[in-house]
Motif scaffolding. Structure first.
Motif, short mmCIF file in Angstrom:
data_model
loop_
_atom_site.label_atom_id
_atom_site.label_comp_id
_atom_site.label_asym_id
_atom_site.label_seq_id
_atom_site.Cartn_x
_atom_site.Cartn_y
_atom_site.Cartn_z
N LEU A 137 -14.92 -9.78 -38.16
CA LEU A 137 -13.55 -10.15 -38.51
C LEU A 137 -12.22 -10.90 -38.15
O LEU A 137 -11.76 -11.66 -37.96
N PHE A 138 -11.89 -10.02 -36.90
CA PHE A 138 -10.64 -10.00 -35.87
C PHE A 138 -11.34 -10.92 -35.52
O PHE A 138 -10.45 -12.05 -35.00
N ASN A 139 -12.82 -11.63 -35.00
CA ASN A 139 -12.45 -13.00 -34.07
C ASN A 139 -12.79 -14.40 -35.24
O ASN A 139 -12.37 -15.59 -34.38
N SER A 140 -12.96 -14.53 -36.08
CA SER A 140 -13.14 -14.97 -36.75
C SER A 140 -11.42 -15.79 -37.77
O SER A 140 -11.51 -17.18 -36.79
N ALA A 141 -10.92 -14.68 -37.31
CA ALA A 141 -9.63 -15.13 -37.25
C ALA A 141 -8.35 -15.63 -36.28
O ALA A 141 -8.20 -16.23 -36.60
N TYR A 142 -9.10 -14.74 -35.67
CA TYR A 142 -8.14 -15.46 -34.43
C TYR A 142 -8.74 -16.74 -33.70
O TYR A 142 -8.32 -17.81 -33.41
#
Lengths: 253, 284
Positions: A137-142
């Motif tokens: 989630l964190f990587n997709s958001a960034y």
């Protein structure tokens, strides 16, 4: 010609040195052979358990749980990450929660998950999925948040609507970063599945096999299983690199 | 012709004066002289609380190449970004032949082609993209691609991905993409500054060929005065901020302009005059 074939052998140097040191340490009697069998013995045992099929059963059980956990995590993490990332204020509002739980060792939550799911197979998958989902989630958001402004402007000036900009530009812009998340996610899932197999009662699985072997001091089986777990993790990594190279061909170019 | 140019200069000189700003509320929209394509009226744009443009007025000629040149930080790129709608204006009005931006087809070429092209699409799909956005039928798109390829005399493989092409080829693809929907105005933001000299000369002349073939109105930001004069019919010289028009210099030497143009007395005179105005503004 000679130089070319010499070059292709370079990556083999590391493993050869490792096995040489291993062999030397055991042969010279530096380490108690009860704790560390020689590489020859270990590989021979590895061959036996592969040939008998007993290792494969455990390896497949671990691989299946890891893949299940990963698929659940990806199915939740990617769309949610992209959605959160497309609005900076929304992401900011949950950023602390994401960072906090991302920093919490997921293994610390095993007892909690035990209370919820009991000693089931579902438990191992659930906790591994939980560990992986936040990284993904964190990587997709960034990935979405760091989409190049100029590409977005280029689409805007060509008359793309906000939704078209999102679908045609931001989503694709986020893919390289999303793949970083997916690759870390699958490694994370494997780690947690192996730990869970060790401490949450299970019949099969490489974690279960390693701790069983250790309990009865079957060190050859323990080392063989560790090597097999390494092979599994490495195989996941290679698989992802291949898929990534095809799907996100522009990454880093 | 002379009269029109003079009129433009007159009007530009008024920008930023008290007369126009007090007239803002009471007077209706004043159209530009005949041959005007884009009219900027009473444009105000603040950056970080400081006015970059204040009550700025300008007429940009139709079917001409206008270069924007000025001191560092005067907002050359900002100006075309305001006109192209990439940055919102704080106040004022911009019309294209009397229409709003919404009803106007524009093309835009960025300085950094690497971050402007879509690397996940082949070069040819990058060029098709703006046509697909407007729902153009496939046959029409293919026909337009063939036209553009002939116009640009493309000799490299457009079915490659942008990162497989050279810088010059990538910028050529960017210009083709911008021209694909047959825009009324083509904006170029320092299109050559990321290219080597050889490529700059090549694409600069290609741009001139395309202008001669299409007569599309072109607004080009340049950081090279020689290039600005060489390419343009009008050189818009800007002041330091708050930015006003220092002068709109005309350069009407016939096209195609070639290496010989660079030693043409008219070229030398225009360049010298522009440089003089530029230096006055820098040292003001």
């Amino acid at each position: 010609m000679g130089r070319l074939s010499g070059k292709s052998l370079v990556p083999a140097i590391g493993p050869i040195v490792l096995f040489a040191v291993w062999y030397f340490v055991v042969a010279a009697g530096i380490v108690n052979p009860v704790l560390l069998p020689g590489p020859g013995d270990t590989l021979a045992h590895l061959y036996t358990i592969v040939a008998s099929g007993s290792l494969l059963v455990d390896l497949l059980a671990t691989a299946r749980r890891t893949v299940e956990a990963f698929l659940i995590a990806a199915a939740i993490g990617v769309p949610l990450g992209v959605a959160l990332g497309s609005s900076r204020p929304v992401y900011r509002s949950v950023e602390f929660l994401i960072d906090f739980f991302r920093s919490t060792p997921s293994s610390a939550l095993i007892p909690l998950f035990l209370m919820i799911f009991g000693i089931t197979d579902m438990n191992k998958v659930a906790i591994a999925a939980f560990a992986a989902v936040l990284v993904i989630l964190f990587n997709s958001a960034y990935g979405v948040m760091n989409a190049r402004k100029q590409r977005i402007m280029a689409a805007k000036v060509m008359g793309a609507s906000r939704f078209q900009i999102f679908r045609h530009v931001m989503l694709l812009e986020s893919l390289p970063q999303t793949f970083v998340g997916l690759r870390s996610g699958v490694s994370m899932a494997l780690v947690i599945v192996v730990v869970a197999e060790m401490f949450i009662g299970s019949e099969q699985g490489i974690g279960h096999r390693i701790i069983d072997a250790q309990q009865v001091l079957n060190v050859k089986d323990m080392y063989s299983s560790i090597l097999a777990a390494g092979v599994l993790g490495y195989a996941f990594n290679v698989l992802f690199m291949l898929v990534e190279g095809r799907l996100v061909h522009w990454s880093g170019k | 012709m002379q009269a029109i140019t003079q009129q433009i200069e007159e009007l530009s000189k008024y920008s930023g004066t008290a007369i126009t700003s007090s007239a803002e509320s009471s007077l209706p929209f004043i159209p530009g002289p005949i041959g005007t394509h884009i009219t900027l009226r009473h444009i105000t744009k603040y950056f970080a609380g400081q006015p970059l443009y204040q009550d700025f007025n300008l007429d940009i000629a139709k079917g001409k190449i206008t270069s924007v040149f000025g001191p560092n930080g005067c907002g050359k790129s900002t100006m075309i970004n305001l006109i192209a709608g990439l940055i919102p204006i704080d106040a004022g009005e911009i019309l294209f032949d009397g229409k709003s931006l919404r009803d106007t087809k524009i093309g835009y070429v960025f300085q950094n082609y690497r971050d402007a092209l879509f690397p996940w699409m082949k070069a040819i799909d990058n060029i098709r993209y703006p046509l697909k956005l407007t729902g153009t039928p496939k046959a029409k798109i293919d026909q337009r691609i063939d036209e553009l390829m002939a116009l640009f005399e493309i000799k490299f493989d457009l079915s490659r991905y942008p990162y497989e092409l050279s810088g010059g080829q990538q910028q050529t693809v960017s210009i083709m993409r911008a021209l694909a929907p047959a825009p009324e105005v083509l904006f170029l933001d320092e299109p050559f500054s990321a290219l080597d000299y050889e490529m700059t000369l090549l694409i600069r002349d290609k741009l001139q060929d395309i202008f001669m073939a299409t007569q599309v109105t072109i607004v080009l930001v340049s950081h090279d005065l020689e290039e600005a004069v060489y390419l343009s019919d009008r050189v818009l010289l800007l002041t330091k901020r708050p930015t006003r028009v220092a002068e709109l210099v005309s350069f009407d030497v016939a096209r195609p302009r070639t290496l010989a143009t660079l030693s043409d007395p008219e070229f030398i005179k225009t360049k010298a005059r522009s440089l003089q105005i530029f230096q006055q503004e820098v040292h003001r």
